[in-house]
Design an enzyme around this catalytic site. Structure first.
Site, PDB file in Angstrom:
ATOM      1  N   GLY A 149      56.748   8.335 -20.331  1.00 39.52           N
ATOM      2  CA  GLY A 149      57.851   8.005 -21.234  1.00 39.52           C
ATOM      3  C   GLY A 149      58.747   9.201 -21.509  1.00 39.52           C
ATOM      4  O   GLY A 149      58.686  10.219 -20.825  1.00 39.52           O
ATOM      5  N   GLY A 150      59.572   9.073 -22.519  1.00 44.36           N
ATOM      6  CA  GLY A 150      60.529  10.135 -22.834  1.00 44.36           C
ATOM      7  C   GLY A 150      59.932  11.274 -23.643  1.00 44.36           C
ATOM      8  O   GLY A 150      60.613  12.262 -23.940  1.00 44.36           O
ATOM      9  N   GLN A 151      58.677  11.181 -24.033  1.00 48.23           N
ATOM     10  CA  GLN A 151      58.035  12.232 -24.828  1.00 48.23           C
ATOM     11  C   GLN A 151      57.015  12.943 -23.941  1.00 48.23           C
ATOM     12  O   GLN A 151      56.047  12.326 -23.513  1.00 48.23           O
ATOM     13  CB  GLN A 151      57.305  11.631 -26.039  1.00 48.23           C
ATOM     14  N   LEU A 158      27.735 -26.557  -5.713  1.00 49.84           N
ATOM     15  CA  LEU A 158      28.346 -27.675  -4.994  1.00 49.84           C
ATOM     16  C   LEU A 158      28.866 -27.185  -3.651  1.00 49.84           C
ATOM     17  O   LEU A 158      29.591 -26.184  -3.594  1.00 49.84           O
ATOM     18  CB  LEU A 158      29.523 -28.215  -5.834  1.00 49.84           C
ATOM     19  N   ASN A 172      40.576 -18.090  -6.297  1.00 50.06           N
ATOM     20  CA  ASN A 172      41.111 -16.872  -5.663  1.00 50.06           C
ATOM     21  C   ASN A 172      40.431 -16.650  -4.306  1.00 50.06           C
ATOM     22  O   ASN A 172      40.023 -15.548  -3.971  1.00 50.06           O
ATOM     23  CB  ASN A 172      40.958 -15.641  -6.568  1.00 50.06           C
ATOM     24  N   VAL A 214      42.747  -9.493   0.291  1.00 45.97           N
ATOM     25  CA  VAL A 214      43.044  -8.280  -0.483  1.00 45.97           C
ATOM     26  C   VAL A 214      41.957  -8.012  -1.519  1.00 45.97           C
ATOM     27  O   VAL A 214      41.482  -8.932  -2.183  1.00 45.97           O
ATOM     28  CB  VAL A 214      44.422  -8.437  -1.189  1.00 45.97           C
ATOM     29  N   TYR A 215      41.574  -6.749  -1.626  1.00 47.48           N
ATOM     30  CA  TYR A 215      40.703  -6.293  -2.714  1.00 47.48           C
ATOM     31  C   TYR A 215      41.482  -5.317  -3.605  1.00 47.48           C
ATOM     32  O   TYR A 215      42.581  -4.857  -3.254  1.00 47.48           O
ATOM     33  CB  TYR A 215      39.463  -5.592  -2.154  1.00 47.48           C
ATOM     34  N   GLU A 216      40.856  -4.984  -4.728  1.00 44.71           N
ATOM     35  CA  GLU A 216      41.470  -4.136  -5.760  1.00 44.71           C
ATOM     36  C   GLU A 216      42.325  -2.974  -5.219  1.00 44.71           C
ATOM     37  O   GLU A 216      43.511  -2.867  -5.503  1.00 44.71           O
ATOM     38  CB  GLU A 216      40.345  -3.570  -6.648  1.00 44.71           C
ATOM     39  N   LYS A 219      32.361 -28.422   1.113  1.00 43.19           N
ATOM     40  CA  LYS A 219      32.736 -28.749   2.501  1.00 43.19           C
ATOM     41  C   LYS A 219      31.995 -29.991   3.010  1.00 43.19           C
ATOM     42  O   LYS A 219      32.355 -30.523   4.054  1.00 43.19           O
ATOM     43  CB  LYS A 219      32.443 -27.553   3.419  1.00 43.19           C
ATOM     44  N   ASP A 231      42.777  -6.346  -9.767  1.00 48.74           N
ATOM     45  CA  ASP A 231      41.919  -7.518 -10.002  1.00 48.74           C
ATOM     46  C   ASP A 231      42.041  -8.032 -11.440  1.00 48.74           C
ATOM     47  O   ASP A 231      42.551  -9.116 -11.689  1.00 48.74           O
ATOM     48  CB  ASP A 231      40.457  -7.148  -9.744  1.00 48.74           C
ATOM     49  N   GLN A 280      36.323 -10.588  -8.674  1.00 47.40           N
ATOM     50  CA  GLN A 280      36.747 -10.085  -9.979  1.00 47.40           C
ATOM     51  C   GLN A 280      38.041 -10.689 -10.551  1.00 47.40           C
ATOM     52  O   GLN A 280      38.112 -10.977 -11.746  1.00 47.40           O
ATOM     53  CB  GLN A 280      36.918  -8.552  -9.907  1.00 47.40           C
TER      54      GLN A 280
HETATM   55  N1  COA Z   1      31.312 -24.699  -0.878  1.00 45.80           N
HETATM   56  C1  COA Z   1      31.621 -24.539   0.443  1.00 45.80           C
HETATM   57  N2  COA Z   1      32.349 -23.513   0.895  1.00 45.80           N
HETATM   58  C2  COA Z   1      32.781 -22.607  -0.007  1.00 45.80           C
HETATM   59  C3  COA Z   1      32.501 -22.711  -1.391  1.00 45.80           C
HETATM   60  C4  COA Z   1      31.735 -23.840  -1.826  1.00 45.80           C
HETATM   61  N3  COA Z   1      31.407 -24.033  -3.109  1.00 45.80           N
HETATM   62  N4  COA Z   1      33.047 -21.670  -2.024  1.00 45.80           N
HETATM   63  C5  COA Z   1      33.650 -20.917  -1.081  1.00 45.80           C
HETATM   64  N5  COA Z   1      33.500 -21.483   0.132  1.00 45.80           N
HETATM   65  C6  COA Z   1      34.010 -21.014   1.420  1.00 45.80           C
HETATM   66  C7  COA Z   1      35.499 -20.964   1.481  1.00 45.80           C
HETATM   67  O1  COA Z   1      36.048 -22.226   1.666  1.00 45.80           O
HETATM   68  C8  COA Z   1      35.709 -20.033   2.682  1.00 45.80           C
HETATM   69  O2  COA Z   1      35.545 -20.771   3.856  1.00 45.80           O
HETATM   70  P1  COA Z   1      36.598 -20.763   5.090  1.00 45.80           P
HETATM   71  O3  COA Z   1      36.823 -19.323   5.411  1.00 45.80           O
HETATM   72  O4  COA Z   1      35.862 -21.510   6.150  1.00 45.80           O
HETATM   73  O5  COA Z   1      37.826 -21.439   4.653  1.00 45.80           O
HETATM   74  C9  COA Z   1      34.529 -19.089   2.575  1.00 45.80           C
HETATM   75  O6  COA Z   1      33.651 -19.662   1.625  1.00 45.80           O
HETATM   76  C10 COA Z   1      34.820 -17.668   2.145  1.00 45.80           C
HETATM   77  O7  COA Z   1      35.857 -17.576   1.186  1.00 45.80           O
HETATM   78  P2  COA Z   1      36.795 -16.302   1.168  1.00 45.80           P
HETATM   79  O8  COA Z   1      37.700 -16.409   0.013  1.00 45.80           O
HETATM   80  O9  COA Z   1      37.439 -16.165   2.518  1.00 45.80           O
HETATM   81  O10 COA Z   1      35.752 -15.119   0.925  1.00 45.80           O
HETATM   82  P3  COA Z   1      35.657 -13.665   1.570  1.00 45.80           P
HETATM   83  O11 COA Z   1      34.424 -13.095   0.992  1.00 45.80           O
HETATM   84  O12 COA Z   1      35.751 -13.689   3.041  1.00 45.80           O
HETATM   85  O13 COA Z   1      36.952 -12.889   1.014  1.00 45.80           O
HETATM   86  C11 COA Z   1      38.379 -11.971  -0.683  1.00 45.80           C
HETATM   87  C12 COA Z   1      36.953 -12.362  -0.274  1.00 45.80           C
HETATM   88  C13 COA Z   1      38.355 -11.563  -2.137  1.00 45.80           C
HETATM   89  C14 COA Z   1      38.894 -10.813   0.183  1.00 45.80           C
HETATM   90  C15 COA Z   1      39.312 -13.213  -0.511  1.00 45.80           C
HETATM   91  O14 COA Z   1      38.754 -14.294  -1.179  1.00 45.80           O
HETATM   92  C16 COA Z   1      40.736 -12.991  -1.003  1.00 45.80           C
HETATM   93  O15 COA Z   1      41.556 -12.315  -0.386  1.00 45.80           O
HETATM   94  N6  COA Z   1      41.068 -13.596  -2.149  1.00 45.80           N
HETATM   95  C17 COA Z   1      42.420 -13.566  -2.700  1.00 45.80           C
HETATM   96  C18 COA Z   1      42.742 -12.269  -3.346  1.00 45.80           C
HETATM   97  C19 COA Z   1      41.756 -11.867  -4.385  1.00 45.80           C
HETATM   98  O16 COA Z   1      41.521 -12.546  -5.353  1.00 45.80           O
HETATM   99  N7  COA Z   1      41.204 -10.685  -4.199  1.00 45.80           N
HETATM  100  C20 COA Z   1      40.470 -10.004  -5.231  1.00 45.80           C
HETATM  101  C21 COA Z   1      39.079 -10.341  -5.276  1.00 45.80           C
HETATM  102  S1  COA Z   1      38.414  -9.479  -6.628  1.00 45.80           S
END
Ligand code: COA
Length: 414
Positions: free
Chosen positions: A246-248, A72, A96, A137-139, A75, A168, A17
């Site tokens: 606020g103040g009101q 795409l 993110n 981190v999530y929301e 990796k 988010d 998000q």
């Molecule tokens: N091709 C190949 N690999 C890809 C890719 C692509 N197009 N897009 C993503 N990936 C890979 C990433 O490189 C990562 O691999 P790695 O762990 O080997 O380095 C993997 O997919 C997963 O990415 P990640 O961001 O760790 O996803 P997650 O689902 O485990 O975590 C969050 C999700 C949101 C918790 C995390 O991304 C995060 O903390 N983000 C920052 C804070 C944030 O924005 N949070 C709010 C989200 S609403």
């Protein structure tokens, strides 16, 4: 009329998000947003909270309007070569991922600058540098760690998270501002730069009035809080129920039908400048001559009693009748509007704040359009892309031949 960000190319590596909120906003303003997704998988939200089986969820469609999708595998070797071309081709990259994910792919800030010194590289992370910088981190984690949860909720009850996605979407908005600021800077410096926004910082920025109160607390009780004058204050800014920040003084009071309608309430602010009209409207002309009531300071210790009296009156009327009576008296107030009421509100449809979009697989759905209106630059809302819908078209734009596209496909890179 041209779109404000026409010509700006965004390499969108965002998911879930916070990042998608940012790039959607830039897309509404006219930027060409290329959303890069893993082949066959895509943004995880495509498949989360699905209301129609095997159709992109509303979670996804409402955060990814006006974008193009390219699949795409960044990796794989072929994928990395294409990704390098995309970095050369674009003005801004937004991501993110969890901390370090892009570095692990081999694309750290130094490498990105080498490929394209004009590139603006923007990231959302949960935390800035410090003890928690490596955490995912999530929301709600951001709401809890940014000061929102400790200051939200009923007095003497548990901390609460809010429905507004301040961690988010709030951080996505902050990041969008950072990006356009860096674009403006680049227009005279010629150089890109790194833009980062931590969700904890974004939430804290939105909670700044509570840090204000933390410091006021050192000089005595917070007189507009419901804890005053009979309750106690601890060492930190407390939760304050529905008290105005606020103040009101303000509070949520019941309206006619509250027994069965969960949204039959209205927020009333007893602004000093409009107090006489409010007192008369609720049948308390006596307050105007009474020194216990006729100044804001005199009323502070009796706010609970005041809102009880206001509520006796509002309970005899619907929330919209209360609005009709109090608005001409300049009393700031607002009905508690349900999502159903907002979805059906004609004025929000007319301004494009609620928009109906057509999607080839799910049919028509509602989304929230651009809340920021520019007088000379339209911000129409288009549907979100299907997974990989624009892969061929984008690869051609960055110079790949038909044969190269086919070979990348057979190698599983796209
Ligand atoms: N091709 C190949 N690999 C890809 C890719 C692509 N197009 N897009 C993503 N990936 C890979 C990433 O490189 C990562 O691999 P790695 O762990 O080997 O380095 C993997 O997919 C997963 O990415 P990640 O961001 O760790 O996803 P997650 O689902 O485990 O975590 C969050 C999700 C949101 C918790 C995390 O991304 C995060 O903390 N983000 C920052 C804070 C944030 O924005 N949070 C709010 C989200 S609403």
């Amino acid at each position: 009329m041209s779109k404000a960000l026409e010509g700006v190319k965004i390499l969108d590596m965002t998911h879930v998000q916070s990042g998608p909120t940012c790039t959607q906003l830039l897309a509404w303003f006219g930027a060409d947003v290329i959303k890069v997704e893993r082949p066959g998988v895509g943004d995880a939200t495509r498949g989360q909270l699905q209301d129609i089986p095997n159709v992109d969820s509303l979670y996804f469609t409402m955060l990814n309007s006006n974008k193009r999708s390219l699949t795409l595998n960044t990796k794989s070797d072929e994928g990395k070569a294409i990704f390098t071309k995309l970095i050369e081709h674009c003005d801004v990259m937004v991501e993110n991922f969890a901390p370090g994910a892009l570095d692990r792919m081999g694309f750290n800030w130094e490498r990105i600058q080498e490929i394209n010194p004009r590139m603006i590289y923007a990231s959302v992370k949960g935390f800035g540098p410090g003890p928690y910088e490596g955490c995912k981190v999530y929301e709600n984690v951001a709401q809890c760690t940014g000061g929102a949860a400790s200051t939200t909720g009923e007095i003497d009850s548990v901390p609460l998270v809010t429905g507004a996605q301040i961690g988010d979407s709030g951080t996505g908005l902050h990041l969008a501002l950072g990006i356009v600021t860096a674009l403006f800077h680049r227009s005279h410096s010629g150089k890109g730069q790194r833009v980062t926004c931590a969700m904890q910082d974004g939430v804290l920025n939105l909670c700044r009035v509570k840090l204000r109160d933390q410091q006021r607390l050192e000089h005595g009780p917070l007189t507009e809080y419901p804890q005053y004058p009979n309750g106690t204050f601890g060492e930190a800014t407390p939760r304050a129920g529905n008290a105005s920040g606020g103040g009101q003084p303000g509070w949520i009071v019941k309206c006619k039908g509250w027994e069965t309608d969960p949204d039959a309430y209205i927020y009333v602010i007893t602004q000093a400048a409009a107090f006489d009209g409010l007192a008369k409207a609720i049948g308390h002309e006596d307050w105007l001559e009474d020194p216990d009531w006729n100044t804001p300071k005199a009323r502070l210790p009796r706010l609970e009693e005041m809102f009880d009296e206001i509520e006796k009156w509002t309970k005899t009327k619907s929330k919209f009748e209360v609005m009709d009576i109090l608005n001409p008296l300049n009393v700031p107030c607002g009905p508690i509007l349900s999502m159903k009421e907002l979805a059906e509100e004609p004025s929000l449809r007319e301004t494009g704040t609620i928009v109906e979009v057509d999607h080839p697989e799910r049919g028509k759905y509602l989304t929230v359009g651009n809340p920021v209106k520019l007088s000379d630059s339209p911000a129409d809302v288009d549907r979100s892309p299907l997974l990989g819908e624009h892969t061929d078209e984008i690869l051609k734009e960055i110079g790949l031949s038909v044969a190269e596209i086919e070979s990348s496909k057979s190698a599983g890179a796209v």
